[in-house]
Design a protein around this motif. Structure first.
Motif, PDB file in Angstrom:
ATOM      1  N   ARG A   1      -4.586   2.300   8.038  1.00 33.07           N
ATOM      2  CA  ARG A   1      -5.425   1.157   8.402  1.00 33.07           C
ATOM      3  C   ARG A   1      -6.906   1.532   8.460  1.00 33.07           C
ATOM      4  O   ARG A   1      -7.773   0.684   8.346  1.00 33.07           O
ATOM      5  CB  ARG A   1      -5.023   0.613   9.790  1.00 33.07           C
ATOM      6  CG  ARG A   1      -3.581   0.155   9.932  1.00 33.07           C
ATOM      7  CD  ARG A   1      -3.326  -1.073   9.105  1.00 33.07           C
ATOM      8  NE  ARG A   1      -1.995  -1.665   9.341  1.00 33.07           N
ATOM      9  CZ  ARG A   1      -0.858  -1.127   8.954  1.00 33.07           C
ATOM     10  NH1 ARG A   1      -0.861   0.019   8.303  1.00 33.07           N
ATOM     11  NH2 ARG A   1       0.289  -1.745   9.177  1.00 33.07           N
ATOM     12  N   ASP A   2      -7.169   2.835   8.718  1.00 37.34           N
ATOM     13  CA  ASP A   2      -8.551   3.274   8.963  1.00 37.34           C
ATOM     14  C   ASP A   2      -8.904   4.500   8.118  1.00 37.34           C
ATOM     15  O   ASP A   2      -9.755   5.292   8.499  1.00 37.34           O
ATOM     16  CB  ASP A   2      -8.723   3.623  10.444  1.00 37.34           C
ATOM     17  CG  ASP A   2      -7.814   4.783  10.874  1.00 37.34           C
ATOM     18  OD1 ASP A   2      -6.813   5.053  10.170  1.00 37.34           O
ATOM     19  OD2 ASP A   2      -8.124   5.426  11.897  1.00 37.34           O
TER      20      ASP A   2
ATOM     21  N   ARG B   1       1.115  -8.617  14.037  1.00 34.85           N
ATOM     22  CA  ARG B   1       0.638  -7.276  13.712  1.00 34.85           C
ATOM     23  C   ARG B   1      -0.771  -7.316  13.120  1.00 34.85           C
ATOM     24  O   ARG B   1      -1.614  -6.497  13.456  1.00 34.85           O
ATOM     25  CB  ARG B   1       1.590  -6.639  12.698  1.00 34.85           C
ATOM     26  CG  ARG B   1       2.777  -6.069  13.398  1.00 34.85           C
ATOM     27  CD  ARG B   1       2.913  -4.617  13.073  1.00 34.85           C
ATOM     28  NE  ARG B   1       3.920  -4.418  12.079  1.00 34.85           N
ATOM     29  CZ  ARG B   1       3.935  -3.396  11.263  1.00 34.85           C
ATOM     30  NH1 ARG B   1       2.961  -2.514  11.270  1.00 34.85           N
ATOM     31  NH2 ARG B   1       4.914  -3.245  10.419  1.00 34.85           N
TER      32      ARG B   1
ATOM     33  N   ASP C   1      -3.782  -5.348  14.717  1.00 36.19           N
ATOM     34  CA  ASP C   1      -4.392  -4.265  13.948  1.00 36.19           C
ATOM     35  C   ASP C   1      -5.851  -4.552  13.599  1.00 36.19           C
ATOM     36  O   ASP C   1      -6.670  -3.632  13.522  1.00 36.19           O
ATOM     37  CB  ASP C   1      -3.587  -3.993  12.665  1.00 36.19           C
ATOM     38  CG  ASP C   1      -2.180  -3.453  12.948  1.00 36.19           C
ATOM     39  OD1 ASP C   1      -1.905  -3.069  14.100  1.00 36.19           O
ATOM     40  OD2 ASP C   1      -1.356  -3.410  12.008  1.00 36.19           O
TER      41      ASP C   1
ATOM     42  N   ARG D   1      -5.271   7.675  18.938  1.00 39.62           N
ATOM     43  CA  ARG D   1      -5.928   7.809  17.625  1.00 39.62           C
ATOM     44  C   ARG D   1      -6.698   9.122  17.543  1.00 39.62           C
ATOM     45  O   ARG D   1      -6.625   9.829  16.532  1.00 39.62           O
ATOM     46  CB  ARG D   1      -6.858   6.623  17.357  1.00 39.62           C
ATOM     47  CG  ARG D   1      -6.221   5.258  17.524  1.00 39.62           C
ATOM     48  CD  ARG D   1      -7.017   4.174  16.845  1.00 39.62           C
ATOM     49  NE  ARG D   1      -6.952   4.333  15.403  1.00 39.62           N
ATOM     50  CZ  ARG D   1      -5.944   3.875  14.669  1.00 39.62           C
ATOM     51  NH1 ARG D   1      -4.951   3.234  15.200  1.00 39.62           N
ATOM     52  NH2 ARG D   1      -5.957   4.077  13.368  1.00 39.62           N
TER      53      ARG D   1
ATOM     54  N   LYS E   1       0.811  -1.224   0.000  1.00 42.54           N
ATOM     55  CA  LYS E   1       0.000   0.000   0.000  1.00 42.54           C
ATOM     56  C   LYS E   1       0.842   1.271   0.000  1.00 42.54           C
ATOM     57  O   LYS E   1       0.452   2.269  -0.600  1.00 42.54           O
ATOM     58  CB  LYS E   1      -0.997   0.010   1.159  1.00 42.54           C
ATOM     59  CG  LYS E   1      -0.355   0.108   2.523  1.00 42.54           C
ATOM     60  CD  LYS E   1      -1.416   0.029   3.594  1.00 42.54           C
ATOM     61  CE  LYS E   1      -0.847   0.354   4.963  1.00 42.54           C
ATOM     62  NZ  LYS E   1       0.415  -0.331   5.298  1.00 42.54           N
TER      63      LYS E   1
ATOM     64  N   ARG F   1      -8.158  -4.942  17.425  1.00 45.50           N
ATOM     65  CA  ARG F   1      -8.347  -3.892  18.428  1.00 45.50           C
ATOM     66  C   ARG F   1      -9.756  -3.296  18.310  1.00 45.50           C
ATOM     67  O   ARG F   1     -10.387  -3.338  17.237  1.00 45.50           O
ATOM     68  CB  ARG F   1      -7.290  -2.792  18.250  1.00 45.50           C
ATOM     69  CG  ARG F   1      -7.479  -2.011  16.975  1.00 45.50           C
ATOM     70  CD  ARG F   1      -6.378  -0.971  16.776  1.00 45.50           C
ATOM     71  NE  ARG F   1      -6.578  -0.283  15.519  1.00 45.50           N
ATOM     72  CZ  ARG F   1      -5.620   0.089  14.696  1.00 45.50           C
ATOM     73  NH1 ARG F   1      -4.351  -0.138  14.986  1.00 45.50           N
ATOM     74  NH2 ARG F   1      -5.903   0.716  13.573  1.00 45.50           N
TER      75      ARG F   1
ATOM     76  N   THR G   1       0.183   7.577   6.956  1.00 39.03           N
ATOM     77  CA  THR G   1      -0.258   7.807   8.339  1.00 39.03           C
ATOM     78  C   THR G   1       0.435   6.862   9.321  1.00 39.03           C
ATOM     79  O   THR G   1       0.483   7.151  10.519  1.00 39.03           O
ATOM     80  CB  THR G   1      -1.788   7.679   8.486  1.00 39.03           C
ATOM     81  OG1 THR G   1      -2.179   6.329   8.188  1.00 39.03           O
ATOM     82  CG2 THR G   1      -2.517   8.637   7.569  1.00 39.03           C
TER      83      THR G   1
ATOM     84  N   ARG H   1       4.231   5.515  14.094  1.00 38.15           N
ATOM     85  CA  ARG H   1       5.624   5.119  14.300  1.00 38.15           C
ATOM     86  C   ARG H   1       6.389   6.194  15.067  1.00 38.15           C
ATOM     87  O   ARG H   1       7.235   5.886  15.913  1.00 38.15           O
ATOM     88  CB  ARG H   1       6.303   4.840  12.948  1.00 38.15           C
ATOM     89  CG  ARG H   1       5.898   3.498  12.356  1.00 38.15           C
ATOM     90  CD  ARG H   1       6.424   3.331  10.928  1.00 38.15           C
ATOM     91  NE  ARG H   1       6.021   2.068  10.361  1.00 38.15           N
ATOM     92  CZ  ARG H   1       6.755   0.950  10.350  1.00 38.15           C
ATOM     93  NH1 ARG H   1       7.972   0.970  10.859  1.00 38.15           N
ATOM     94  NH2 ARG H   1       6.291  -0.161   9.827  1.00 38.15           N
TER      95      ARG H   1
HETATM   96  O1   DC Z   1       1.699   1.154   7.911  1.00 40.90           O
HETATM   97  P1   DC Z   1       2.759   0.929   8.988  1.00 40.90           P
HETATM   98  O2   DC Z   1       3.338  -0.451   8.992  1.00 40.90           O
HETATM   99  O3   DC Z   1       3.812   1.977   8.943  1.00 40.90           O
HETATM  100  O4   DC Z   1       1.969   1.125  10.374  1.00 40.90           O
HETATM  101  C1   DC Z   1       2.568   0.853  11.631  1.00 40.90           C
HETATM  102  C2   DC Z   1       1.485   0.581  12.645  1.00 40.90           C
HETATM  103  O5   DC Z   1       0.740   1.773  12.892  1.00 40.90           O
HETATM  104  C3   DC Z   1       0.447  -0.455  12.232  1.00 40.90           C
HETATM  105  O6   DC Z   1       0.816  -1.757  12.620  1.00 40.90           O
HETATM  106  C4   DC Z   1      -0.812   0.002  12.904  1.00 40.90           C
HETATM  107  C5   DC Z   1      -0.639   1.483  13.063  1.00 40.90           C
HETATM  108  N1   DC Z   1      -1.438   2.281  12.143  1.00 40.90           N
HETATM  109  C6   DC Z   1      -2.752   2.484  12.468  1.00 40.90           C
HETATM  110  O7   DC Z   1      -3.226   1.955  13.469  1.00 40.90           O
HETATM  111  N2   DC Z   1      -3.541   3.282  11.709  1.00 40.90           N
HETATM  112  C7   DC Z   1      -3.054   3.857  10.604  1.00 40.90           C
HETATM  113  N3   DC Z   1      -3.861   4.661   9.870  1.00 40.90           N
HETATM  114  C8   DC Z   1      -1.719   3.628  10.223  1.00 40.90           C
HETATM  115  C9   DC Z   1      -0.928   2.813  11.004  1.00 40.90           C
END
Ligand code: DC
Length: 212
Positions: free
Chosen positions: A113-114, A163, A167, A91, A13, A170, A31, A36
């Motif tokens: 993710r969201d 992960r 993810d 968040r 992505k 939750r 995001t 991170r």
């Molecule tokens: O996309 P990434 O691997 O860099 O994201 C790291 C962590 O951040 C992922 O495991 C969950 C969280 N994350 C999230 O909860 N919501 C987002 N919009 C982006 C990432």
């Protein structure tokens, strides 16, 4: 135009989002880097990522420009980000920044993710990018090897699965495909084919809207 891209770790992505942004001349926000950065600040303070008070302090003191991307893209910071991102207060505190970014007149590409479910539920185009855990772990392992690290393939796969579980499991804004998102499975696609497929989705969505 707002393009919302969601999906699990190492689904492709990030690369797809960057390339879509370049193709359409849009700004791009990864995001995951926000979560991170919170995680890195918690770890740097010598605290545990499941310490909610430390995560909140890091979120309120967050300066997204403080770390360079390489320092945030490590496996340890990624796992810790997955933990701190489960706190609803973290968040909530990051929501306005992401919505402001998306509200830019020219439009934007956001990935996370969201994005399609919570941050930009009205995005014109939503794509949910996925691939099997094995293929995603293989990509991650190759990436780490390319950075000169020793890699334990089984550990990388275990981390990807852990992960995914955190993810998607939750309570606060879990990773899931929005009802109106297009599914893009990159398991059997190389990156160029995945990008072509993503552009096809954007074009088809825009053409469909144009007709309607
Ligand atoms: O996309 P990434 O691997 O860099 O994201 C790291 C962590 O951040 C992922 O495991 C969950 C969280 N994350 C999230 O909860 N919501 C987002 N919009 C982006 C990432």
């Amino acid at each position: 135009m707002i393009i919302a891209i969601d999906g699990p770790a190492a689904s492709g992505k990030g690369t797809i989002s960057k390339r879509l942004a370049a193709h359409y001349g849009l700004r791009h926000l990864d995001t995951g880097l926000l979560y991170r950065a919170v995680a890195k600040a918690v770890l740097d303070a010598g605290r545990s990522p499941d310490d909610s008070a430390a995560a909140m302090a890091a979120t309120f003191g967050l300066d997204p420009a403080r770390y360079d991307e390489a320092a945030l893209k490590t496996a340890a910071v990624g796992s810790a980000a997955s933990v701190v991102s489960a706190f609803p207060q973290v968040r909530d505190a990051l929501l306005a920044f992401q919505r402001d970014f998306a509200a830019h007149a020219a439009g934007a590409v956001l990935d996370g993710r969201d994005i399609g479910t919570v941050i930009c539920p009205d995005a014109e185009v939503k794509i949910f990018v996925t691939a099997t855990p094995e293929v995603r772990a293989g990509r991650r392992a190759a990436e780490y090897r390319g950075q000169g690290h020793d890699v334990d393939d089984a550990a990388v796969l275990a981390d990807i699965r852990a992960r995914d579980e955190r993810d998607t499991g939750r309570a606060a804004a879990p990773l899931k495909q929005a009802a109106d998102a297009h599914l893009l499975d990159t398991t059997d696609l190389d990156i160029d084919a995945a990008i072509r497929a993503a552009i096809d989705i954007v074009e088809a969505t825009r053409a469909g809207r144009g007709r309607g």
